[in-house]
Design a protein around this motif. Structure first.
Motif, PDB file in Angstrom:
ATOM      1  N   ALA A   1      86.530  59.935 -43.034  1.00 38.73           N
ATOM      2  CA  ALA A   1      87.494  59.117 -43.781  1.00 38.73           C
ATOM      3  C   ALA A   1      87.732  57.766 -43.103  1.00 38.73           C
ATOM      4  O   ALA A   1      87.847  56.730 -43.770  1.00 38.73           O
ATOM      5  N   VAL A   2      87.795  57.779 -41.776  1.00 38.36           N
ATOM      6  CA  VAL A   2      88.058  56.528 -41.054  1.00 38.36           C
ATOM      7  C   VAL A   2      86.878  55.573 -41.235  1.00 38.36           C
ATOM      8  O   VAL A   2      87.058  54.378 -41.522  1.00 38.36           O
ATOM      9  N   GLU A   3      85.679  56.123 -41.088  1.00 37.54           N
ATOM     10  CA  GLU A   3      84.478  55.283 -41.229  1.00 37.54           C
ATOM     11  C   GLU A   3      84.434  54.666 -42.629  1.00 37.54           C
ATOM     12  O   GLU A   3      84.113  53.485 -42.803  1.00 37.54           O
ATOM     13  N   LEU A   4      84.782  55.463 -43.644  1.00 36.77           N
ATOM     14  CA  LEU A   4      84.805  54.957 -45.020  1.00 36.77           C
ATOM     15  C   LEU A   4      85.841  53.834 -45.162  1.00 36.77           C
ATOM     16  O   LEU A   4      85.552  52.774 -45.732  1.00 36.77           O
ATOM     17  N   ALA A   5      87.022  54.070 -44.621  1.00 38.83           N
ATOM     18  CA  ALA A   5      88.095  53.076 -44.749  1.00 38.83           C
ATOM     19  C   ALA A   5      87.692  51.759 -44.078  1.00 38.83           C
ATOM     20  O   ALA A   5      87.921  50.673 -44.624  1.00 38.83           O
ATOM     21  N   VAL A   6      87.079  51.859 -42.905  1.00 41.59           N
ATOM     22  CA  VAL A   6      86.661  50.641 -42.204  1.00 41.59           C
ATOM     23  C   VAL A   6      85.580  49.928 -43.017  1.00 41.59           C
ATOM     24  O   VAL A   6      85.610  48.698 -43.181  1.00 41.59           O
ATOM     25  N   GLU A   7      84.642  50.711 -43.544  1.00 42.39           N
ATOM     26  CA  GLU A   7      83.570  50.110 -44.369  1.00 42.39           C
ATOM     27  C   GLU A   7      84.178  49.315 -45.527  1.00 42.39           C
ATOM     28  O   GLU A   7      83.669  48.253 -45.889  1.00 42.39           O
ATOM     29  N   LEU A   8      85.284  49.803 -46.091  1.00 40.73           N
ATOM     30  CA  LEU A   8      85.894  49.136 -47.245  1.00 40.73           C
ATOM     31  C   LEU A   8      86.981  48.133 -46.820  1.00 40.73           C
ATOM     32  O   LEU A   8      87.746  47.651 -47.656  1.00 40.73           O
ATOM     33  N   SER A   9      87.038  47.825 -45.519  1.00 41.80           N
ATOM     34  CA  SER A   9      88.015  46.854 -44.992  1.00 41.80           C
ATOM     35  C   SER A   9      89.453  47.236 -45.325  1.00 41.80           C
ATOM     36  O   SER A   9      90.262  46.379 -45.733  1.00 41.80           O
ATOM     37  N   ALA A  10      89.779  48.496 -45.166  1.00 44.95           N
ATOM     38  CA  ALA A  10      91.156  48.944 -45.438  1.00 44.95           C
ATOM     39  C   ALA A  10      92.124  48.252 -44.490  1.00 44.95           C
ATOM     40  O   ALA A  10      91.759  47.846 -43.381  1.00 44.95           O
ATOM     41  N   GLU A  11      93.387  48.150 -44.945  1.00 46.69           N
ATOM     42  CA  GLU A  11      94.433  47.586 -44.079  1.00 46.69           C
ATOM     43  C   GLU A  11      94.770  48.543 -42.944  1.00 46.69           C
ATOM     44  O   GLU A  11      95.055  48.120 -41.838  1.00 46.69           O
ATOM     45  N   SER A  12      94.779  49.843 -43.280  1.00 43.13           N
ATOM     46  CA  SER A  12      95.138  50.797 -42.227  1.00 43.13           C
ATOM     47  C   SER A  12      94.586  52.185 -42.494  1.00 43.13           C
ATOM     48  O   SER A  12      94.343  52.562 -43.643  1.00 43.13           O
ATOM     49  N   VAL A  13      94.360  52.902 -41.402  1.00 37.13           N
ATOM     50  CA  VAL A  13      94.052  54.341 -41.445  1.00 37.13           C
ATOM     51  C   VAL A  13      95.129  55.028 -40.611  1.00 37.13           C
ATOM     52  O   VAL A  13      95.343  54.663 -39.456  1.00 37.13           O
ATOM     53  N   ASP A  14      95.802  55.986 -41.222  1.00 38.10           N
ATOM     54  CA  ASP A  14      97.008  56.517 -40.592  1.00 38.10           C
ATOM     55  C   ASP A  14      96.872  58.010 -40.287  1.00 38.10           C
ATOM     56  O   ASP A  14      96.234  58.744 -41.045  1.00 38.10           O
ATOM     57  N   HIS A  15      97.502  58.421 -39.204  1.00 40.35           N
ATOM     58  CA  HIS A  15      97.505  59.786 -38.642  1.00 40.35           C
ATOM     59  C   HIS A  15      96.556  59.816 -37.441  1.00 40.35           C
ATOM     60  O   HIS A  15      96.975  59.660 -36.321  1.00 40.35           O
ATOM     61  N   LEU A  16      95.247  60.100 -37.682  1.00 37.20           N
ATOM     62  CA  LEU A  16      94.218  60.025 -36.622  1.00 37.20           C
ATOM     63  C   LEU A  16      94.389  61.040 -35.494  1.00 37.20           C
ATOM     64  O   LEU A  16      93.853  60.836 -34.406  1.00 37.20           O
ATOM     65  N   GLU A  17      95.116  62.135 -35.772  1.00 34.02           N
ATOM     66  CA  GLU A  17      95.286  63.135 -34.702  1.00 34.02           C
ATOM     67  C   GLU A  17      93.958  63.750 -34.288  1.00 34.02           C
ATOM     68  O   GLU A  17      93.813  64.188 -33.148  1.00 34.02           O
ATOM     69  N   VAL A  18      93.004  63.836 -35.224  1.00 32.94           N
ATOM     70  CA  VAL A  18      91.696  64.417 -34.863  1.00 32.94           C
ATOM     71  C   VAL A  18      90.586  63.366 -35.014  1.00 32.94           C
ATOM     72  O   VAL A  18      89.452  63.703 -35.383  1.00 32.94           O
ATOM     73  N   LEU A  19      90.913  62.126 -34.705  1.00 35.30           N
ATOM     74  CA  LEU A  19      89.938  61.019 -34.825  1.00 35.30           C
ATOM     75  C   LEU A  19      88.652  61.331 -34.051  1.00 35.30           C
ATOM     76  O   LEU A  19      88.695  61.759 -32.898  1.00 35.30           O
ATOM     77  N   SER A  20      87.518  61.101 -34.712  1.00 33.10           N
ATOM     78  CA  SER A  20      86.219  61.358 -34.066  1.00 33.10           C
ATOM     79  C   SER A  20      85.794  60.131 -33.251  1.00 33.10           C
ATOM     80  O   SER A  20      86.328  59.030 -33.425  1.00 33.10           O
ATOM     81  N   ASP A  21      84.795  60.327 -32.400  1.00 33.58           N
ATOM     82  CA  ASP A  21      84.273  59.191 -31.625  1.00 33.58           C
ATOM     83  C   ASP A  21      83.699  58.129 -32.556  1.00 33.58           C
ATOM     84  O   ASP A  21      83.866  56.929 -32.320  1.00 33.58           O
ATOM     85  N   SER A  22      83.027  58.566 -33.622  1.00 28.82           N
ATOM     86  CA  SER A  22      82.430  57.554 -34.502  1.00 28.82           C
ATOM     87  C   SER A  22      83.522  56.806 -35.272  1.00 28.82           C
ATOM     88  O   SER A  22      83.376  55.609 -35.566  1.00 28.82           O
ATOM     89  N   GLY A  23      84.618  57.497 -35.587  1.00 27.07           N
ATOM     90  CA  GLY A  23      85.739  56.815 -36.229  1.00 27.07           C
ATOM     91  C   GLY A  23      86.334  55.771 -35.298  1.00 27.07           C
ATOM     92  O   GLY A  23      86.650  54.650 -35.715  1.00 27.07           O
ATOM     93  N   LEU A  24      86.458  56.132 -34.055  1.00 28.63           N
ATOM     94  CA  LEU A  24      87.021  55.194 -33.079  1.00 28.63           C
ATOM     95  C   LEU A  24      86.106  53.983 -32.903  1.00 28.63           C
ATOM     96  O   LEU A  24      86.558  52.837 -32.865  1.00 28.63           O
ATOM     97  N   GLU A  25      84.807  54.266 -32.858  1.00 29.69           N
ATOM     98  CA  GLU A  25      83.849  53.140 -32.740  1.00 29.69           C
ATOM     99  C   GLU A  25      83.948  52.210 -33.937  1.00 29.69           C
ATOM    100  O   GLU A  25      83.934  50.982 -33.802  1.00 29.69           O
ATOM    101  N   ALA A  26      84.039  52.805 -35.130  1.00 27.77           N
ATOM    102  CA  ALA A  26      84.143  51.984 -36.346  1.00 27.77           C
ATOM    103  C   ALA A  26      85.390  51.108 -36.282  1.00 27.77           C
ATOM    104  O   ALA A  26      85.338  49.901 -36.567  1.00 27.77           O
ATOM    105  N   LEU A  27      86.512  51.705 -35.866  1.00 29.29           N
ATOM    106  CA  LEU A  27      87.758  50.939 -35.775  1.00 29.29           C
ATOM    107  C   LEU A  27      87.658  49.823 -34.743  1.00 29.29           C
ATOM    108  O   LEU A  27      88.148  48.709 -34.960  1.00 29.29           O
ATOM    109  N   ALA A  28      87.020  50.130 -33.633  1.00 31.98           N
ATOM    110  CA  ALA A  28      86.906  49.130 -32.561  1.00 31.98           C
ATOM    111  C   ALA A  28      86.111  47.919 -33.041  1.00 31.98           C
ATOM    112  O   ALA A  28      86.375  46.790 -32.623  1.00 31.98           O
TER     113      ALA A  28
END
Ligand code: NIG
Ligand code: FE
Length: 415
Positions: free
Chosen positions: A259-286
């Protein structure tokens, strides 16, 4: 006196600028002016921050407010709330104590579905009164602006009613609001057998109508097992984007599947919660630099969840972030950002300054208010709170006590 009449140039009568409000004698004003303890305000904006003696020499104030040694902070900005609910869900709290999990309660028709039933039964006036009561509770804890989601209507009629209630409650209370349509919170019970049909209604009817009525500036979707999968999330977010709406996503709360990777791909304003954020999600956000991490540290506390969002790793990677309550009846029943800041310090290992940024300018930036709110610098909105705290280091230190004593929005005190 005409404009051209000579003015005596004595020290006492020297020409001062006028300002509507001069706040002085605080324990400090948190802003970019080092050592400031006073603010000059006009037209709802900060004109200047500095030492009281300096501002007094510069401005003739129509009204003065004695800060009485309280700490002046920017009004808090809550970047993630669900205030459009009609009744609380205290009963579920007992079920949870008996061992039922959040998603199990939802699968039994409790959770979000029970809030949907209550919102559909409420009249628009009743719902507006409830939202206004929620906003007043938030204001008493220093929140002067917030993001406010619908999401307990799940039909065009009830989502529209919820968003209208949010706007009416904002008008009634003076809360500054950015409304988000969360019609993709859950598939409503009447479409459980055919979720793809609800998705079509979302994309073809609800979003275009909400947009056309001007009821929301952004959308949100709960991408999670039992709510919306990745494919449905993409379809909904792309439909919203086509309509020019901002994108916010509930992502990686219990399960991480892109979900995080998708949101970043679509230039979302925010991704919220992230308690189980994956490494690839974190990389995408960074790499994103635009998509904010919405940190909601009181939620795992409320849900008895061990996992916390990896805030230190997110901050180390330079990801823009905010800290929010997630105020809602099911997963976080608190209107208080000072309390949530305490959780941010305990569970996310943030410093007082980092927590304060998260509930002020970080949240403002994620909502498109980065040039107006969340700071007490010249030109910013004069939204501020006076707190019984000796200094910034005490922010989020104590808990169970509201430090907010006075709340001002646009230079006017809320009663
Ligand atoms: O952000 N996770 C989904 N939505 C809300 C909870 C809503 C509810 O339980 O009523 C949240 O935690
Ligand atoms: Fe939420």
């Amino acid at each position: 006196m005409s404009d051209t009449a000579p003015r005596p140039e004595t020290a006492e009568n020297q020409i001062k600028q006028s300002c509507e409000l001069l706040l002085h004698s605080t324990a400090g004003i948190l802003g970019t002016v080092e050592g400031a303890d006073a603010l000059a305000i006009s037209d709802g904006k900060v004109l200047s921050a500095g030492l009281g003696s300096t501002l007094r020499a510069q401005y003739r104030a129509i009204e003065e407010v004695d800060g009485k040694g309280l700490l002046g902070l920017p009004g808090f900005v809550d970047g993630h709330t669900h205030p459009a609910f009609a009744v609380g869900r205290a009963q579920e709290f007992d079920w949870r104590a008996e061992g039922l999990e959040y998603l199990e309660i939802a699968a039994r028709g409790g959770g979000i579905h029970s809030s949907v039933r209550a919102v559909r039964e409420a009249s628009e006036e009743q719902l507006t009164a409830q939202v206004a009561a929620h906003f007043r509770r938030m204001q008493r804890h220093g929140t002067t602006a917030c993001e406010a989601k619908s999401g307990y209507g799940l039909s065009l009629e009830d989502e529209s009613k919820s968003l209208r209630a949010i706007h009416a409650a904002a008008d009634a209370t003076g809360m500054r609001v950015r409304a988000t349509c969360l019609a993709a919170h859950m598939v409503p019970q009447e479409f459980q057998e055919d979720p793809s049909y609800y998705l079509e209604i979302l994309c073809n009817e609800i979003l275009p109508s909400i947009c056309q009525q001007g009821l929301a500036e952004a959308v949100d979707v709960f991408i999670e097992r039992g709510a919306f999968d990745l494919e449905a999330g993409r379809r909904y977010l792309e439909a919203a984007q086509e309509l020019g709406l901002g994108l916010r996503v509930h992502a990686d709360q219990f399960h991480s599947f892109g979900a995080v990777e998708l949101a970043v791909e679509l230039s979302a304003e925010s991704v919220d919660h992230l308690e189980v954020l994956s490494d690839s999600g974190l990389e995408a956000l960074a790499l994103s630099r635009k998509t904010h991490a919405g940190l909601l540290p009181a939620v795992p506390h409320f849900l008895r969840q061990q996992a916390n969002a990896p805030a230190r790793r997110l901050l180390a990677a330079g990801v823009p972030y905010f800290i929010a309550t997630d105020f809602n009846p099911g997963s976080c029943y608190t209107p208080s950002l000072p309390e949530v800041a305490h959780f941010a310090r305990i569970r996310l290992n943030l410093s007082a300054a980092e927590a304060l940024h998260g509930v002020t300018h970080g949240a403002a930036t994620s909502l498109g208010w980065g040039e107006q709110k969340g700071r007490l610098d010249p030109g910013f909105d004069a939204d501020f709170v006076l707190c019984e705290l000796p200094d910034e280091a005490h922010f989020g230190y104590g808990f169970g006590e509201n430090p907010v004593r006075r709340v001002f929005v646009g230079g006017k005190e809320l009663s």
